[in-house]
Write a protein that holds these residues in place. Sequence first.
Motif, PDB file in Angstrom:
ATOM      1  N   THR A 118      22.821  16.169   1.473  1.00 30.04           N
ATOM      2  CA  THR A 118      22.150  16.574   0.083  1.00 30.04           C
ATOM      3  C   THR A 118      22.993  17.011  -0.864  1.00 30.04           C
ATOM      4  O   THR A 118      22.392  17.095  -2.159  1.00 30.04           O
ATOM      5  N   ILE A 119      24.266  17.060  -0.854  1.00 30.68           N
ATOM      6  CA  ILE A 119      25.139  17.269  -1.877  1.00 30.68           C
ATOM      7  C   ILE A 119      25.208  15.800  -2.624  1.00 30.68           C
ATOM      8  O   ILE A 119      25.277  14.566  -2.168  1.00 30.68           O
ATOM      9  N   SER A 120      24.739  15.927  -3.913  1.00 32.88           N
ATOM     10  CA  SER A 120      24.485  14.600  -4.841  1.00 32.88           C
ATOM     11  C   SER A 120      25.980  13.964  -4.633  1.00 32.88           C
ATOM     12  O   SER A 120      26.897  14.465  -4.692  1.00 32.88           O
ATOM     13  N   ASN A 121      25.664  12.574  -5.144  1.00 31.61           N
ATOM     14  CA  ASN A 121      26.797  11.729  -5.327  1.00 31.61           C
ATOM     15  C   ASN A 121      27.644  11.976  -6.525  1.00 31.61           C
ATOM     16  O   ASN A 121      28.739  12.121  -6.756  1.00 31.61           O
ATOM     17  N   GLU A 122      26.849  12.868  -7.536  1.00 31.29           N
ATOM     18  CA  GLU A 122      27.600  13.177  -8.688  1.00 31.29           C
ATOM     19  C   GLU A 122      28.455  14.120  -8.566  1.00 31.29           C
ATOM     20  O   GLU A 122      29.608  14.431  -9.154  1.00 31.29           O
ATOM     21  N   THR A 123      28.115  15.134  -7.567  1.00 28.81           N
ATOM     22  CA  THR A 123      29.081  16.342  -7.169  1.00 28.81           C
ATOM     23  C   THR A 123      30.206  16.016  -6.602  1.00 28.81           C
ATOM     24  O   THR A 123      31.310  16.342  -6.638  1.00 28.81           O
ATOM     25  N   VAL A 124      29.884  14.940  -5.671  1.00 25.93           N
ATOM     26  CA  VAL A 124      30.955  14.140  -4.862  1.00 25.93           C
ATOM     27  C   VAL A 124      31.785  13.659  -5.664  1.00 25.93           C
ATOM     28  O   VAL A 124      33.302  13.891  -5.569  1.00 25.93           O
ATOM     29  N   GLU A 125      31.400  12.941  -6.717  1.00 19.57           N
ATOM     30  CA  GLU A 125      32.343  12.109  -7.653  1.00 19.57           C
ATOM     31  C   GLU A 125      33.243  13.429  -8.509  1.00 19.57           C
ATOM     32  O   GLU A 125      34.594  13.170  -8.765  1.00 19.57           O
ATOM     33  N   GLN A 126      32.610  14.177  -8.879  1.00 16.65           N
ATOM     34  CA  GLN A 126      33.166  15.554  -9.567  1.00 16.65           C
ATOM     35  C   GLN A 126      34.370  15.953  -8.736  1.00 16.65           C
ATOM     36  O   GLN A 126      35.591  16.166  -9.295  1.00 16.65           O
ATOM     37  N   LEU A 127      34.272  16.293  -7.495  1.00 15.03           N
ATOM     38  CA  LEU A 127      35.309  16.856  -6.486  1.00 15.03           C
ATOM     39  C   LEU A 127      36.387  15.568  -6.306  1.00 15.03           C
ATOM     40  O   LEU A 127      37.487  16.232  -6.220  1.00 15.03           O
ATOM     41  N   ARG A 128      35.876  14.594  -6.336  1.00 13.90           N
ATOM     42  CA  ARG A 128      36.942  13.322  -6.206  1.00 13.90           C
ATOM     43  C   ARG A 128      37.896  13.246  -7.317  1.00 13.90           C
ATOM     44  O   ARG A 128      38.785  12.750  -7.457  1.00 13.90           O
ATOM     45  N   ASP A 129      37.049  13.251  -8.642  1.00 17.10           N
ATOM     46  CA  ASP A 129      37.690  13.353  -9.775  1.00 17.10           C
ATOM     47  C   ASP A 129      38.862  14.359 -10.158  1.00 17.10           C
ATOM     48  O   ASP A 129      39.642  13.957 -10.864  1.00 17.10           O
ATOM     49  N   ALA A 130      38.523  15.145  -9.456  1.00 11.62           N
ATOM     50  CA  ALA A 130      39.640  16.508  -9.516  1.00 11.62           C
ATOM     51  C   ALA A 130      40.742  16.154  -8.332  1.00 11.62           C
ATOM     52  O   ALA A 130      41.617  17.222  -8.338  1.00 11.62           O
ATOM     53  N   GLY A 131      40.759  15.193  -7.586  1.00  5.68           N
ATOM     54  CA  GLY A 131      41.705  14.598  -6.740  1.00  5.68           C
ATOM     55  C   GLY A 131      41.478  15.166  -5.561  1.00  5.68           C
ATOM     56  O   GLY A 131      42.621  15.064  -4.637  1.00  5.68           O
ATOM     57  N   LEU A 132      40.373  15.552  -5.175  1.00  3.31           N
ATOM     58  CA  LEU A 132      39.954  16.205  -3.550  1.00  3.31           C
ATOM     59  C   LEU A 132      39.525  14.876  -3.032  1.00  3.31           C
ATOM     60  O   LEU A 132      38.852  13.824  -3.316  1.00  3.31           O
ATOM     61  N   THR A 133      39.617  15.009  -1.572  1.00  2.00           N
ATOM     62  CA  THR A 133      39.514  13.974  -0.558  1.00  2.00           C
ATOM     63  C   THR A 133      37.862  14.594   0.041  1.00  2.00           C
ATOM     64  O   THR A 133      37.861  15.672   0.440  1.00  2.00           O
ATOM     65  N   VAL A 134      37.015  13.618  -0.336  1.00  4.22           N
ATOM     66  CA  VAL A 134      35.577  14.384   0.265  1.00  4.22           C
ATOM     67  C   VAL A 134      34.954  13.271   1.123  1.00  4.22           C
ATOM     68  O   VAL A 134      34.739  12.115   0.743  1.00  4.22           O
ATOM     69  N   TYR A 135      34.532  13.655   2.240  1.00  8.46           N
ATOM     70  CA  TYR A 135      33.809  12.966   3.243  1.00  8.46           C
ATOM     71  C   TYR A 135      32.288  13.307   3.149  1.00  8.46           C
ATOM     72  O   TYR A 135      31.903  14.554   3.638  1.00  8.46           O
ATOM     73  N   LYS A 136      31.239  12.484   2.749  1.00  5.51           N
ATOM     74  CA  LYS A 136      29.944  12.864   2.720  1.00  5.51           C
ATOM     75  C   LYS A 136      29.180  12.190   3.933  1.00  5.51           C
ATOM     76  O   LYS A 136      29.418  10.967   4.235  1.00  5.51           O
TER      77      LYS A 136
END
Length: 544
Positions: A118-136
């Motif tokens: 339920t975490i939006s793809n937009e939020t995931v991209e925000q975290l990734r743009d900050a240099g974080l590795t995110v697994y959804k």
Amino acid sequence: MHTKRLVLVALVVVATLGSPGVGAAAAAEDCSFPITRTDATGTTMTISEDPETVVTLNPSAAQTMYEIDAWDEVVGVSTYADYLPGADEKTTVGTGTDDATVEQTIALGPDLVLAPNTISNETVEQLRDAGLTVYKFEAAEDLDAVVEKTRSTGELVGHCESADATADEMDRQLDLIEDAVADVDRPRVFYTFFGFTAGEDTFVHEVIETAGGDNIAGDDDTPSDFFAISAEVVVDEDPEWFVLNSDEYDAATVPSGPDGDYEGTTAYREGNAVVLDANEISQPAPRLVDAIVDLVRVLHPEAYDEEIEGRIDPGALDGERRVVAERLVDGSVSLQAANIGRTRHVSFDLAPRSNATADVRRVNVSLSTVNPTFELALRDADTVTAPNGTRTLDAVALSGNGIYARDVDHLTLRFAVNGSRLGAADPETVTLYRSTGTDWTPLRTTRVTTENDTLVYEARTTGFSALLLAVDEPAAPTNTTTASATATATATATPTPTPTPTPTSTATARPRTADTSTPGSAPGFGPLVALVAVLLAAAAGVRR
């Protein structure tokens, strides 16, 4: 997908972690790095080395990390993961869906972020743009997905062996349960959560079916996901059991439903309801098996007693028996029982506190079911207000970990009171009260012994709630000189009767009133304020 799913997407169980993405690996793979996986966003990512710090954006991810022995690597959790031991030592990053979540997670700079579907793809991209590795993760639709997600999480965080062991044990327990209920008559079961129920493509449906129930919302002509259901449909299906979620209900009582419609069901007439722990039934994580066991125990007690009890966690019935009571540095008391087998009675003795007006010296726990390992906590409840006409001696809040209130038949508490602190108060009026949320219920309290200037009292309670030890304030002294003078002065006059006011108290019964509560029940802290049902549902749903 049925359109009624639209609302529930923001609610309960779909806010949980689901099965791993396309790149899920087999359990037999070695836990080695770097690894490359594709998640639910379709993004292929490479984790170059074993993550040392992890942020979990929902409680089921946190629970999974806890159960696979990777809890020490978690540095940030979402708001509703606070039920896990040690969660208060982690940074709370928010609900998982708010702006604060993004800001707090970026500030922590973890090596890996585990995100629910339920975490939006937009939020995931925000975290990734900050240099974080995110697994959804994707949504979990069945129990197999939950087991595989457990394995996949271990692989992502470098805990393959313990994750595989946890997943294997889940499989073993599920096989045992399925065998135990293979030939039972399956009662019609209705799961309700803020007006929604679970269709056949949900893990909650599988919980009901695996426990030997027949989910009335699992038919081909009903939506397959979570959906809102009308009272008319429920009455037509005539469920024999209601399964309730502890996020909405405190007591195992069949609700009357809109306009009393549910009163026409078999479940209502027979009083058949069970409350399952929201941290188990609403989270597709290892403890989901516990929810199934609890449901079997209610729906099929004979199958549970003969085929399941003592076999689900054989190690819990063996090993070194341990019963420990300790006072922690924050002033709270931890009561821990481990490997106690089938014992239904456990006693915890505590050392006295120096210079205390009153303190707990012993807690006797009488269990209503086998519970080999559990923990109880007693914390100060200093903000409570004593009933009128009484003075507080001590106040504690009782809670449990690894044990439900309904698993405890009753508790007997022994308090020691410093007699010098009572002053002019009558020691016989010392009474233990239990909170109802809006008032205090006096419990039968008995003085069992006196040691020097220490008075020892004992009282019995049920459930988990706040407890208050109080003494009646002494009556104000009478001025005999004034009374005599008044009597003399008025002796020659015609007496006029004057009514004597009677002192009142907010307590509804005197302290020596017997406790009439039902053993095993869990007194609540008052009714939930019904602001808006959908808002409540949304708040509860986000925590998954």
